[in-house]
Write an enzyme that holds these catalytic residues in place. Sequence first.
Site, PDB file in Angstrom:
ATOM      1  N   GLU B  60       0.391  -1.340  -0.296  1.00  0.00           N
ATOM      2  CA  GLU B  60      -0.009  -0.717   0.172  1.00  0.00           C
ATOM      3  C   GLU B  60       0.698   1.480   0.005  1.00  0.00           C
ATOM      4  O   GLU B  60       0.598   2.233  -0.890  1.00  0.00           O
ATOM      5  CB  GLU B  60      -0.978   0.084   1.176  1.00  0.00           C
ATOM      6  N   HIS B 129      -9.300  -5.288  10.790  1.00  0.00           N
ATOM      7  CA  HIS B 129     -10.091  -4.723   9.147  1.00  0.00           C
ATOM      8  C   HIS B 129     -11.534  -4.019   9.591  1.00  0.00           C
ATOM      9  O   HIS B 129     -12.109  -4.273   8.187  1.00  0.00           O
ATOM     10  CB  HIS B 129     -10.589  -6.542   8.619  1.00  0.00           C
TER      11      HIS B 129
END
Lengths: 368, 325
Positions: B60, B129
């Site tokens: 990322e 998450h």
Amino acid sequence: MAKPAVLTHPESLKKPAGPSEFAKHPVNAALSKAEKVALYTKMARIRHFEQRCIRTYQQGKIGGFLHLYVGQEAVAAGTISLLGKHDHIITGYRDHGHGLMVGMSMNECMAELTGKVTGCSQGKGGSMHYFAPDKNYWGGHGIVGGQAPLGTGLAYAVKYKGLKGCCLAYMGDGAVNQGAVHEAYNLAALWDLPMIFVIENNGYSMGTSQERSTAHPGCLAKRAEGYGMAWDVINGHDVYEVRAKTDAAVKRAHEESKPTVLEIFTYRYFGHSMADPDKTYRDKEEIKGYRENKDPVLLFENELLDEGVLTPATRDAINEAAMAEADVAAVFAEESPDPTVADITKHIYWEEDNRGPNSTSRGTIIFE
Amino acid sequence: MAVITYREALRAAMREELQRDENVVVMGEEVAQFNGAYKVTEGLLKEFGPKRVVDTPISEAGFIGLGIGASMLGIRPVMELMFWSFSYVAFDQIVNNAGNIRYMSGGLINCPIVIRGPGNGGTNVGATHSHTPEAILASHPGIKVVCPATPYDAKGLMKAAIRDNDPVYVMENTILYNDKGEVPEEDYIVPLGVADVKRVGTDLTIVAHGRAVITSLKAAEILEKEHGVSVEVVDLRSIRPLDEETILASVRKTHRALLVEENKPFCGVDAQVAYIIQAKAFDDLDAPIGRVSSIDAPQIYCKRMEDEQLPHAARVVAAALKVLA
């Protein structure tokens, strides 16, 4: 793939015996006398600008951090002297030399250091955040290694647009242990981007020597092999060598759209920043050795004197002019106004600075 | 008007913008060959090819940073984060670089990048998450954040985000991906910074964003049927910029406010909204401002308890009755 002998700092402290073995390299042989003088002039301008900055800092007119480029001039000068219209650069916080090399004025650079509205970033960036996108210079970035992915994106954009160009992303030797740099390496290699990662290895990540910061410290560029990238090591005290070896990487980027890692050995004469008293982690003798034997400006000056390109008189005139230019910049910075309180909330959003009937944004975006 | 899902609305927005502007690129983990981890980008690779729809490695900080760099040179990347929770490994790029470069360059550079993906809890995947970082990101000047709750808003906000010349972070919600709604087939945008009154009422204003809007609409139904209360629901749609006027106009009409969000309470979006209401409509208030947030703990895994942790209609009804008492 090039696998030259590894240079380490102490071993490279001998004074060169004769002219640079790279003086006759085609990329250097092609330089006219005027171009050589111009290159020397740019290196001298960086040197004198930085030395003038020390005075301005000591007078209390520059705040924050000030990372000087003195000793490293041949790196920015050699690499940037090769670049063309579609080539871009981005670097870390030791960014003054790159700015002057791409053609930023001493006035805008000095005024930025003193936080004035006439600075290149209108006093909003400071020493670590120079920008000149009109000259393909994308900063000036404060977080170690954070510019590597951005530079990879510039290379991606050049390739996406089908242009023959590349991006040079500079970083220090301390940056090679940052994850963002490795992620950028992987993307550049995976996607065949016209990218050159330039490690300006001055031996110390702040006050921590390479031996104390880095596994396998003998050669940082070699990490490129883990990503299937070409690499090379360069004596950064010799601007001819910097040009010759960087030229190969630029050609690889332009012709094959392939990335390269270059490790350029260099040295900084002053502390990490002006806030670093430079008393704990290296020897005064070491600094002296570099200054006397490896100074990139002096070495190039001697080359050009031997070549008959410079005379003592022209050399002196160039240096006096650079010193005078830096003095003028200091006065300009001194006399320039600060940004205003109203300026604090400008340049945050493009859409706010350019509101019109077709704006995609409404509502409150700057809060009380 | 066609009735399509929230997921299809997002996809339609990207498809239309890919067609409209050759500099738009869709990029992220699994967006191309895999057709999207949540199938939002399904079919785009087939239609536009690998130059425009690009799979990235799981990296990322690298690929988001690359997108930001490309945007400085005029590419308009639409970057997918599989979860907004993963933004945390790219935080330096997302905040320090995208958010600051325009400012630090004195306005010389802008970053027309969109980062999008689901930013929600409620899916039984545990704390790592389930983050909702809209408040964290919107607290940085230089960044824009939107949270669509309906298919219409998802498409309109996504198109506005892609055309916007600043970094815009679009926080979607996996639980809403299959929700259906009417979406025009002709070109339209929902400008950033314009709230929407999703339900008109007279007794209480509920201010919400994202899925909390849907929860609040359910609660409003119950309040009307079981308690005879008329509730107005204001959907912020955009966190930064923020439509203060619509919030204040509603509170001045109803004189009571309840703020509902799926964030944890500390420094949530509603902390700022509450400040604005008390600063600008204090004399209009007949009761203290009420608030419903997620229960203040890392997201619990157990699904039954996670459903309790997030705001749900019964909790919103109870909080509303307190504000109305």
